[in-house]
Write a protein that holds these residues in place. Structure first.
Motif, PDB file in Angstrom:
ATOM      1  N   ALA A  28      45.763  -1.939  -0.151  1.00  0.00           N
ATOM      2  CA  ALA A  28      44.354  -1.824   0.235  1.00  0.00           C
ATOM      3  C   ALA A  28      43.440  -0.517  -0.103  1.00  0.00           C
ATOM      4  CB  ALA A  28      44.289  -2.025   1.503  1.00  0.00           C
ATOM      5  N   ASN A  29      44.040   0.671  -0.047  1.00  0.00           N
ATOM      6  CA  ASN A  29      43.610   1.841  -0.371  1.00  0.00           C
ATOM      7  C   ASN A  29      43.332   2.157  -1.849  1.00  0.00           C
ATOM      8  OD1 ASN A  29      43.317   2.348   2.270  1.00  0.00           O
ATOM      9  ND2 ASN A  29      45.369   3.119   2.392  1.00  0.00           N
ATOM     10  N   ILE A  30      43.807   1.389  -2.667  1.00  0.00           N
ATOM     11  CA  ILE A  30      43.666   1.665  -4.085  1.00  0.00           C
ATOM     12  C   ILE A  30      42.263   0.998  -4.549  1.00  0.00           C
ATOM     13  CG2 ILE A  30      44.569   0.933  -6.595  1.00  0.00           C
ATOM     14  CD1 ILE A  30      47.166   0.822  -5.450  1.00  0.00           C
ATOM     15  N   PRO A  31      41.597   2.036  -5.343  1.00  0.00           N
ATOM     16  CA  PRO A  31      40.019   1.405  -5.932  1.00  0.00           C
ATOM     17  C   PRO A  31      40.426   0.299  -6.645  1.00  0.00           C
ATOM     18  CG  PRO A  31      40.595   3.856  -6.644  1.00  0.00           C
ATOM     19  CD  PRO A  31      41.859   3.220  -5.901  1.00  0.00           C
ATOM     20  N   LEU A  72      49.028  -2.161   3.103  1.00  0.00           N
ATOM     21  CA  LEU A  72      48.089  -1.017   3.361  1.00  0.00           C
ATOM     22  C   LEU A  72      47.809  -0.189   2.204  1.00  0.00           C
ATOM     23  CD1 LEU A  72      49.191  -0.213   7.102  1.00  0.00           C
ATOM     24  CD2 LEU A  72      47.063  -1.557   6.260  1.00  0.00           C
ATOM     25  N   LYS A  73      48.822   0.113   1.447  1.00  0.00           N
ATOM     26  CA  LYS A  73      48.811   1.064   0.194  1.00  0.00           C
ATOM     27  C   LYS A  73      47.983   0.185  -0.604  1.00  0.00           C
ATOM     28  CE  LYS A  73      53.159   3.588   0.663  1.00  0.00           C
ATOM     29  NZ  LYS A  73      54.543   3.542   0.118  1.00  0.00           N
ATOM     30  N   GLU A 105      53.385  -1.919   5.407  1.00  0.00           N
ATOM     31  CA  GLU A 105      53.004  -0.508   4.453  1.00  0.00           C
ATOM     32  C   GLU A 105      52.679  -1.079   3.205  1.00  0.00           C
ATOM     33  OE1 GLU A 105      56.497   1.903   4.781  1.00  0.00           O
ATOM     34  OE2 GLU A 105      56.359   1.734   7.069  1.00  0.00           O
TER      35      GLU A 105
END
Length: 194
Positions: free
Chosen positions: A162-165, A159-160, A156
């Motif tokens: 990986a979503n941060i710009p 995955l978090k 988890e």
């Protein structure tokens, strides 16, 4: 070409004529004489004048029971059981050869071989038992569940992240030279462009 076709037909007819089927002449339980080409499904059954036997159920005097359809055995209801007891009754006790009983040395060797095999199997069982015990001690169900929880938490987090710009780089990607001569030439070129 017509001659070849004629020869082929003649050859086929000749082969059919040469193929003779031997029939067994048997008597039914009712005393009727019939002919059988065999005692299996599909064998031809004829009556005395070589005409196909009528459809129906037939029982031979020896107990063989079957049904006929279109002049052939369609199904076998009961086969004849060969009685070997008659042959055994005819044999005299003196005709029967009795093998000598194995010598005690042969028995002892066989017993020793079996004992050795039993010991080998016991060793294999002990080895497998110790391997199984090692597997049981490797991880308990609770430990495995804890490991699974840690793994899910780590997944988890990845995955978090990986979503941060991603931020722009603060360093210039341009080429800077510490060479004074090069810098002076670049400044002159910029001045002439204006």
């Amino acid at each position: 070409m017509n001659i070849n076709k004629g020869l082929l037909k003649f050859a086929k007819a000749l082969n059919l004529a040469l193929e003779t089927v031997e029939f067994e002449n048997v008597e039914t339980s009712t005393g009727e004489q019939i002919n059988l080409s065999g005692r299996e499904v599909g064998s031809e059954v004829t009556i005395a004048d070589s005409a196909p036997a009528p459809d129906g159920e037939y029982v031979l005097s020896d107990g063989f029971k079957f049904t006929v359809k279109d002049g052939k055995i369609d199904s076998i209801i009961e086969e004849v059981q060969k009685v070997e007891e008659e042959v055994l009754a005819e044999e005299k006790p003196s005709d029967v050869v009795v093998e000598d009983a194995p010598k005690s040395d042969d028995k002892d060797k066989e017993i020793e071989a079996l004992k050795a095999e039993i010991e080998s199997l016991k060793e294999q069982i002990a080895s497998l038992t110790s391997q199984f015990s090692a597997i049981e001690n490797f991880a308990t169900k609770e430990q495995f569940e804890n490991l699974q929880t840690v793994f899910n938490s780590l997944n988890e987090s990845v995955l978090k992240l990986a979503n941060i710009p991603v931020e722009e780089s603060k360093t210039s990607l341009g080429f800077k030279s510490n060479n004074k001569k090069y810098n002076d030439m670049a400044a002159l070129a910029n001045a002439l462009k204006k």
